[in-house]
Design a protein around this motif. Structure first.
Motif, mmCIF file in Angstrom:
data_model
loop_
_atom_site.group_PDB
_atom_site.id
_atom_site.type_symbol
_atom_site.label_atom_id
_atom_site.label_comp_id
_atom_site.label_asym_id
_atom_site.label_seq_id
_atom_site.Cartn_x
_atom_site.Cartn_y
_atom_site.Cartn_z
ATOM 1 N N TYR A 115 -7.396 -4.590 -0.513
ATOM 2 C CA TYR A 115 -8.346 -4.180 -1.545
ATOM 3 C C TYR A 115 -9.686 -4.889 -1.372
ATOM 4 O O TYR A 115 -10.744 -4.314 -1.649
ATOM 5 C CB TYR A 115 -7.749 -4.461 -2.929
ATOM 6 N N ARG B 269 -11.333 -2.893 1.297
ATOM 7 C CA ARG B 269 -11.849 -1.618 0.796
ATOM 8 C C ARG B 269 -13.147 -1.818 0.018
ATOM 9 O O ARG B 269 -14.099 -1.041 0.155
ATOM 10 C CB ARG B 269 -10.803 -0.952 -0.091
ATOM 11 N N SER C 76 -8.686 5.693 1.288
ATOM 12 C CA SER C 76 -8.155 4.453 1.823
ATOM 13 C C SER C 76 -7.780 4.625 3.285
ATOM 14 O O SER C 76 -7.330 5.690 3.719
ATOM 15 C CB SER C 76 -6.922 4.031 1.022
ATOM 16 N N GLU D 130 -11.222 -2.343 5.755
ATOM 17 C CA GLU D 130 -9.965 -2.243 5.024
ATOM 18 C C GLU D 130 -8.777 -2.127 5.977
ATOM 19 O O GLU D 130 -7.725 -2.745 5.774
ATOM 20 C CB GLU D 130 -9.980 -1.037 4.093
#
Length: 430
Positions: free
Chosen positions: A80, A83, A226, A354
Motif C-alpha cells: 500500500y 501504491r 493495483s 507497488e
C-alpha cells in the motif's frame, strides 16, 4: 520519460551491459548514495528489536515474537505504501513515512526500557513495521525510469540485489556492535535516526523520482489499478515467498545446528558464506549479456534453488553445510534478479513501485513464516529438521511457477495491461 543512458536506442542495444556503464547513467548517483543510506537501517531493525527486548524481558521467545510482528506488519503494509508512491509520488509518501517510523521506533524503545507488558510491545511493533520506508523498491522504480528500453535493466536488477545483500551483511554487524558495546537500546535508536536522515536525503532527490501518471488534460488520474491485478505479479509473489522461506529457514536452522555441535560461533561464519554466495552470483548475473528470455531464466534458476535447498537437511558436517549454503546462496541471486527484471515488462510504470513492494513484502512474509515453522521443527523434531522448511517452500513455489509460467509473458503490443493504469509500449528487457 526518455532513457538518459545513451543518445541512441541502437547504441543501447548493441553495447554490452555492465556495472561501469550502469553507474555512468546520468543522475544515478544522486539517488544511489542516499538510497543506500536510507535502506541500511532496515537491515538493523529485526536484530535491534531482538537484542533490546531480550535484554529487558530475559526471553528470546518474547523478543522473537515482537520482531515477527514487526516483519509481518511491514509485509502487509508495504504494497500500500508502494501504491501511494505510484499515485502521489515517492517524496509525498516517504517524508511522512520516515517521520512516523522514527517516532514509532523510539516509542517501542521507550516502552521496552520501561518494562512495558508484552501486549504493549506488540502494539508498538505494528506501526514500526508498517511504516518501514520502502526505499529499495523506490530505487528500483527510479532505475526503471532512467533505463527505459535499455538492456541495462537486468544489470540494474543485479546491482540492487547485491546492494540489498550487502546491507544485510553490514546492518546486523552494526546493530550487534551498538547493542553490545554501547547500550541495548542503541541499535534501535540508531536505526530510527539513520532512517530519518537517510530517508529525507533520498526524498530530496526529486529530479529522479518516477513521474506521477496524469491524464491527457494534465490532471492526476483518479482511478489506478493495483499491480496485484497483473497475473504475472501474483506468480512472482508466490515465487518470492519461497525465497523468503530460504532466508528464514537458514537463519533459524544454522543457529540451531551450530548450537547442537557446541560451536555457536560458527553460525555467523556459515551465514556469511551463504550471503557471500548470493552476492557473488548477483555480481556475475549483472555482468552477463543475457540472450535467454527472462521467463526461462527464472524457471531454470528456481529449479536449481529448489534442488540445492532440498539437500540442506542431509548435511552431517559444518563443512558440507557451508558448501551447500554457498550453493543455495548462488542460486538465490539469479532467481531474485530475474524476478525483479520481469516486473519491467509485466507492469506499467504507474504501478511499478507497488509491484516491487509486493515482491519485497513477499520475501519478508515468507521469512517470518519460515522462522516460526523452522523453530517449531527444531524444537519438536530433530536437529537440522528446520532445513526442511527451505526445501518445502521452494518446491511448492517451483510447482506454482511451472504451472503458471505462461502468465509471466509480457503484454502484447497495443494491449492495455490493467484497466485504469494506462497503456504502455512493450520494451525489450533482455
Amino acid at each position: 520519460m526518455a532513457s538518459t543512458v545513451t543518445t541512441s536506442k541502437d547504441s543501447a542495444a548493441t553495447s554490452r551491459p555492465g556495472y561501469g556503464r550502469l553507474l555512468r547513467t546520468r543522475g544515478a548517483w544522486t539517488f544511489l548514495l542516499p538510497g543506500f543510506a536510507a535502506r541500511q537501517p532496515f537491515a538493523m531493525l529485526t536484530l535491534s528489536i531482538v537484542l533490546l527486548v531480550q535484554h529487558t524481558t530475559g526471553s528470546y521467545g518474547a523478543a522473537g515474537a515482537v520482531a515477527a510482528v514487526t516483519g509481518v506488519s511491514m509485509a502487509l503494509f508495504a504494497p500500500y505504501t508502494g501504491r501511494l508512491a505510484d499515485r502521489h509520488g515517492q517524496r509525498a509518501v516517504l517524508v511522512p513515512g520516515v517521520l512516523v517510523h522514527a517516532a514509532a521506533g523510539l516509542g517501542l524503545t521507550a516502552l521496552a526500557l520501561n518494562g512495558a507488558p508484552l501486549w504493549a510491545l506488540f502494539a508498538a511493533a505494528v506501526p514500526t513495521g508498517a511504516s518501514v520506508p520502502q526505499v529499495g523498491p523506490m530505487v528500483r522504480a527510479r532505475w526503471g525510469v532512467r533505463l527505459k528500453g535499455s538492456p541495462l535493466m537486468a544489470t540494474a536488477a543485479a546491482f540492487e540485489s547485491v546492494t540489498d545483500e550487502f546491507t544485510f551483511v553490514v546492518g546486523p554487524l552494526l546493530a550487534t556492535a551498538l547493542c553490545t558495546t554501547v547500550d541495548p537500546s542503541a541499535g534501535l535508536v540508531a536505526e530510527a535516526a539513520l532512517t530519518l536522515v537517510g530517508g529525507l536525503l533520498f526524498a530530496a532527490q526529486k529530479g529522479t523520482q518516477p513521474p506521477v501518471a496524469t491524464a491527457a488534460d494534465g490532471h492526476t488520474r483518479v482511478r489506478h489499478a493495483s499491480a496485484l491485478r497483473v497475473p504475472g505479479v501474483r506468480v512472482l509473489i508466490v515465487t518470492f515467498l519461497g525465497i523468503g522461506s530460504v532466508f528464514g529457514g537458514m537463519q533459524v536452522s544454522l543457529a540451531a545446528y551450530t548450537e547442537s555441535i557446541g560451536e555457536p560461533g560458527l553460525n555467523g561464519v556459515l551465514y556469511g558464506v551463504f550471503a557471500a554466495g548470493n552476492m557473488l552470483a548477483g555480481l556475475a548475473c549483472g555482468a552477463i549479456a543475457w540472450k535467454v528470455a527472462p521467463q526461462r531464466r527464472l524457471i531454470v534458476a528456481y529449479a536449481a534453488l529448489a534442488l540445492a535447498a532440498s539437500a540442506l537437511w542431509t548435511a552431517d558436517s559444518a563443512l558440507l553445510l557451508g558448501a551447500l549454503g554457498l550453493l543455495v546462496g548462488m542460486c538465490i541471486a539469479p532467481a531474485l534478479i530475474t524476478g525483479y527484471t520481469l516486473v519491467e515488462s509485466l507492469v506499467p510504470a504507474g504501478a511499478r513501485t507497488e509491484a516491487f513492494t509486493w515482491l519485497t513484502g513477499a520475501v519478508a512474509l515468507g521469512q517470518a513464516a519460515a522462522v516460526t515453522v523452522a523453530g517449531q521443527f527444531e524444537d519438536r523434531l530433530w536437529d537440522g529438521a528446520g532445513f526442511l522448511v527451505p526445501m518445502g517452500g521452494t518446491l511448492l513455489a517451483l510447482a506454482t511457477l511451472l504451472a503458471l509460467r505462461s502468465r509471466l509473458a509480457g503484454a502484447p503490443r497495443g494491449r492495455t495491461v490493467a484497466r485504469g493504469v494506462g497503456h504502455r509500449e512493450p520494451v525489450a528487457v533482455d
